[in-house]
Design an enzyme around this catalytic site. Structure first.
Site, PDB file in Angstrom:
ATOM      1  N   SER A 112       8.895  45.387   9.214  1.00 21.98           N
ATOM      2  CA  SER A 112       8.101  44.755   8.163  1.00 21.98           C
ATOM      3  C   SER A 112       7.841  45.789   7.068  1.00 21.98           C
ATOM      4  O   SER A 112       8.267  46.938   7.176  1.00 21.98           O
ATOM      5  CB  SER A 112       6.780  44.257   8.731  1.00 21.98           C
ATOM      6  OG  SER A 112       5.940  45.358   8.983  1.00 21.98           O
ATOM      7  N   LYS A 113       7.135  45.355   6.052  1.00 20.01           N
ATOM      8  CA  LYS A 113       6.855  46.224   4.902  1.00 20.01           C
ATOM      9  C   LYS A 113       6.196  47.534   5.292  1.00 20.01           C
ATOM     10  O   LYS A 113       6.362  48.537   4.612  1.00 20.01           O
ATOM     11  CB  LYS A 113       5.938  45.482   3.928  1.00 20.01           C
ATOM     12  CG  LYS A 113       6.700  44.729   2.875  1.00 20.01           C
ATOM     13  CD  LYS A 113       5.754  44.301   1.768  1.00 20.01           C
ATOM     14  CE  LYS A 113       6.214  42.971   1.209  1.00 20.01           C
ATOM     15  NZ  LYS A 113       5.159  42.186   0.617  1.00 20.01           N
ATOM     16  N   ARG A 114       5.432  47.494   6.378  1.00 19.53           N
ATOM     17  CA  ARG A 114       4.782  48.713   6.841  1.00 19.53           C
ATOM     18  C   ARG A 114       5.780  49.847   7.058  1.00 19.53           C
ATOM     19  O   ARG A 114       5.451  51.019   6.965  1.00 19.53           O
ATOM     20  CB  ARG A 114       4.098  48.468   8.192  1.00 19.53           C
ATOM     21  CG  ARG A 114       2.722  47.892   8.156  1.00 19.53           C
ATOM     22  CD  ARG A 114       2.178  47.787   9.559  1.00 19.53           C
ATOM     23  NE  ARG A 114       3.042  46.995  10.431  1.00 19.53           N
ATOM     24  CZ  ARG A 114       3.627  47.443  11.521  1.00 19.53           C
ATOM     25  NH1 ARG A 114       3.467  48.684  11.907  1.00 19.53           N
ATOM     26  NH2 ARG A 114       4.383  46.647  12.248  1.00 19.53           N
ATOM     27  N   HIS A 115       7.015  49.476   7.424  1.00 20.25           N
ATOM     28  CA  HIS A 115       8.015  50.496   7.752  1.00 20.25           C
ATOM     29  C   HIS A 115       8.731  51.035   6.517  1.00 20.25           C
ATOM     30  O   HIS A 115       9.575  51.910   6.632  1.00 20.25           O
ATOM     31  CB  HIS A 115       9.045  49.917   8.715  1.00 20.25           C
ATOM     32  CG  HIS A 115       8.452  49.479  10.019  1.00 20.25           C
ATOM     33  ND1 HIS A 115       8.204  48.165  10.307  1.00 20.25           N
ATOM     34  CD2 HIS A 115       8.051  50.187  11.094  1.00 20.25           C
ATOM     35  CE1 HIS A 115       7.681  48.081  11.520  1.00 20.25           C
ATOM     36  NE2 HIS A 115       7.567  49.287  12.012  1.00 20.25           N
ATOM     37  N   GLY A 116       8.434  50.501   5.338  1.00 20.26           N
ATOM     38  CA  GLY A 116       9.128  50.941   4.131  1.00 20.26           C
ATOM     39  C   GLY A 116       9.834  49.756   3.503  1.00 20.26           C
ATOM     40  O   GLY A 116       9.420  48.615   3.689  1.00 20.26           O
TER      41      GLY A 116
END
Ligand code: GLU
Length: 470
Positions: free
Chosen positions: A238-242
């Site tokens: 998800s966006k958390r990972h970049g």
């Protein structure tokens, strides 16, 4: 019968790497088998679907050069057809009106929960024919009560689901609008989809879709459910990972070839081969070679693949992508070296095209200041004489090319009995503004002679000032 695959995104956001991989696998499978690849926009969720997102998905597909041979089809344009099929299911006794309210259905669930049974709608309207007047109702599909649904998934192998696990699914809401499982079934049937390749988050829908297809007497497609992509922490990507959006990868300086090559390997392998041209992917890809386990996204590896393509693709081609980044960074490249020459000298020095654009600015734009650290180290009083001498030799060159430039630098070092670096480093900082560049003779040759001379004067002025202030 010819083979047909489809990519069926819901336009509720950009094209993310998981969707792009699903699209790639569908596309590859169709290409490999000389079949059709459909783009179908599943836009029935009117609140969440946007035109911007449709555009973003198509931009992503176009950038990756995954072209569809049929479509784009839009589900919102097919409501009449869905209604027709719902009526057909009612007429054949495979669907019925259900007047249970949301509270009643919740109570059924609770009851099942209390008994430790699977929570589901109890089918109480299934065989009724006596309907109340003017009350809202939904349409439910009459799921078979016994037997199993068997899926021979091309990736996951055999999956068996007992019909007892499945309740009577809503296929039309009280406003008459069709639900997801119904629209997908009708579309896959009407569009002649022979292979459904999609993320395994849909695997629970598949037995329901198969039962509806069977009730309609429609042929069953093959299914291939692709395991999801995880982040480096083992959680769903998800966006958390970049970056997760395909176009973000373009913005970050990746080549489409690199992202495609990376994505094909993320969840599929062919021996230990890492690099696949498009043609090789089409030739070698097979759904049966896909991993059953989820794969973790690895940015380091994507960078490695990107570097490979920056270095090995035709510089003229890479230059087209570099041009986008130059423009993005407001670097006007109309005057200055050909971008393919920049690619040739910088390819070994960068991870991304964004970086290549950043470090190539001095070829096209003048600067008013030198990099502070480089200037401090190399534009010192001891550099004054080497710069003066080399400037004179460079000014005297009638043919401005790398060999002659190299000789001028060499002759200067020899004449002053200095090492090459004592001439080269100040000259590099003078000409490029910084302490790093490709080989100096080639770098200078790509710049106009008068520009190099003017920049040397600028460096000499800095040295003068430094002398005055010391
Ligand atoms: N529209 C669904 C999604 O975006 C995909 C449906 C399918 O592939 O069957 O998740």
């Amino acid at each position: 019968m010819s083979l047909t695959t489809r990519f069926a995104p819901s336009p509720t956001g950009y094209l993310h790497v998981g969707g792009a991989r699903t699209a790639l696998y569908s596309w590859l499978y169709a290409q490999k088998n000389g079949g059709d690849f459909i783009l179908r926009i599943e836009d029935t969720d009117l609140e969440r679907s946007t035109q911007a997102s449709v555009d973003a998905i198509m931009d992503g597909m176009n950038w990756l050069n995954l072209s569809w041979t049929k479509g784009p089809y839009f589900q919102t344009e097919r409501f009449d057809r869905y209604k027709e099929v719902i009526q057909q299911l009612i007429a054949s006794g495979n669907a019925y009106r259900c007047y249970s309210t949301a509270e009643e259905v919740e109570a059924m669930r609770e009851e099942a929960r209390a008994k430790g049974e699977k929570e589901k709608y109890n089918g109480m309207w299934r065989d009724k024919t006596d309907y109340p007047d003017s009350k809202p109702y939904v349409i439910r599909f009459k799921n078979p009560l016994d037997g199993n649904v068997v899926i021979n998934d091309l990736v996951k192998g055999e999956i068996v689901i007992s019909n007892e696990e499945l309740d009577d699914l809503i296929i039309a809401r009280s406003d008459g609008s069709p639900t997801y499982n119904l629209t997908v079934v009708v579309d896959d049937w009407d569009m002649g989809v022979t292979h459904v390749v999609r993320g395994d988050d849909h695997v629970n829908n598949t037995p329901r879709q198969i039962n509806i297809l069977k009730a309609l007497g429609a042929p069953l497609p093959e299914y291939a459910h692709i395991p999801m992509i995880l982040g480096d922490d083992g959680k769903r990507l998800s966006k958390r990972h970049g970056a997760v959006s395909v176009m973000q990868y373009r913005d970050d300086g990746y080549l489409p070839e690199a992202l495609l090559n990376y994505l094909v390997r993320l969840g599929w392998s062919h021996g230990d081969q890492e690099i696949f041209s498009r043609e090789e992917m089409i030739e070698l890809f097979d759904l049966t070679g896909c991993n059953r386990a989820p794969s973790a996204f690895n940015t380091e590896k994507l960078i490695w693949v990107n570097q490979h393509y920056i270095k090995s693709l035709d510089p003229e081609y890479v230059a087209k992508h570099l041009a986008w980044h130059m423009h993005d960074q407001n670097i006007d490249t109309d005057n200055g070296p050909a971008l393919s020459d920049i690619v040739k000298v910088q390819a070994d020095r960068v991870k991304t095209l964004k970086e290549m654009a950043e470090i190539s600015r001095y070829f096209y734009q003048d600067f008013t200041e030198f990099d502070a650290k480089a200037a401090k180290k190399h534009l010192r009083p001891v550099a004054e004489q080497p710069l003066q001498v080399v400037k004179e030799k460079l000014a005297g060159l009638t043919e401005w090319q790398a060999d002659n430039i190299h000789k001028a630098i060499n002759d200067t070092a020899e004449a002053l009995e200095l090492g090459m670096g004592k001439v080269g480093m100040p000259l590099r900082v003078a000409a490029t503004g910084a302490g790093n560049s490709p080989s100096l003779d080639i770098t200078l040759a790509l710049l106009p002679q008068d520009k190099v001379l003017a920049r040397i004067d600028m460096a000499l002025a800095v040295i003068e000032e430094r002398k005055a202030n010391s």
